[in-house]
Design a protein around this motif. Structure first.
Motif, short mmCIF file in Angstrom:
data_model
loop_
_atom_site.label_atom_id
_atom_site.label_comp_id
_atom_site.label_asym_id
_atom_site.label_seq_id
_atom_site.Cartn_x
_atom_site.Cartn_y
_atom_site.Cartn_z
N TRP A 72 58.08 24.66 40.80
CA TRP A 72 57.18 23.77 41.24
C TRP A 72 56.71 23.73 42.58
O TRP A 72 55.31 23.71 42.89
N LYS A 76 53.00 24.55 43.68
CA LYS A 76 52.03 23.16 44.37
C LYS A 76 52.20 23.16 45.87
O LYS A 76 51.42 22.67 46.45
N HIS A 77 53.30 23.87 46.45
CA HIS A 77 53.54 23.35 47.95
C HIS A 77 53.78 24.65 48.56
O HIS A 77 54.24 24.67 49.66
#
Ligand code: HEC
Length: 120
Positions: A72, A76-77
């Protein structure tokens, strides 16, 4: 001569003990509060770049959960591919930050709670 030796000890003692403290994974890290263990320094180096390591230490997951979290953050980051570090990082997280059995009992169901008294 004694003064020279004393001086050398004063100069080199902090240096040598500091080195020993960062070179070992047998003591918990006081700076990061990570639990001691193989892989601790990798986690400290890779996982503390964007956020506090408290985000790591306050979470619990099994290996699948930690893998999903890493994916994740990668999606996303902007977390980079961990490459050869990923396996030892997951070993460390799954071992030291695994889900623990709940320390508290489940909350009581509504039917078990005292009935409100008139006037409450
Ligand atoms: C490139 C930046 C970056 C790096 C490096 C990074 N993370 Fe994160 N991580 C984030 C961001 C952004 C969030 C979301 C922060 C927030 O919600 O405030 C986050 C959140 C988290 C959370 C909380 C998730 C939640 O459910 O609230 C955990 C746990 C976590 N990271 C663990 C790790 C671990 C373990 C590593 C090392 C493998 C790592 N992070 C490395 C960016 C990063």
């Amino acid at each position: 001569m004694r003064a020279v030796i004393t001086l050398l000890v004063i100069i080199f003692l902090p240096w040598s003990s500091g080195y020993a403290a960062t070179d070992t994974e047998t003591k918990p890290s006081h700076a990061s509060r990570l639990k001691a263990g193989e892989g601790m320094t990798l986690v400290a180096a890779q996982c503390g770049v964007c956020h506090s390591l408290a985000l790591v230490t306050q979470n619990r997951a099994d290996r699948r959960g930690w893998t999903a979290l890493i994916r994740w953050m990668q999606a996303k980051h902007g977390l980079w591919p961990l490459g050869e570090f990923e396996a030892p990082i997951l070993d460390y997280l799954a071992k030291h930050y695994a889900p623990s059995p709940a320390g508290r009992r489940q909350p009581l169901g509504m039917e078990l709670l005292p009935k409100p008294q008139e006037g409450d």
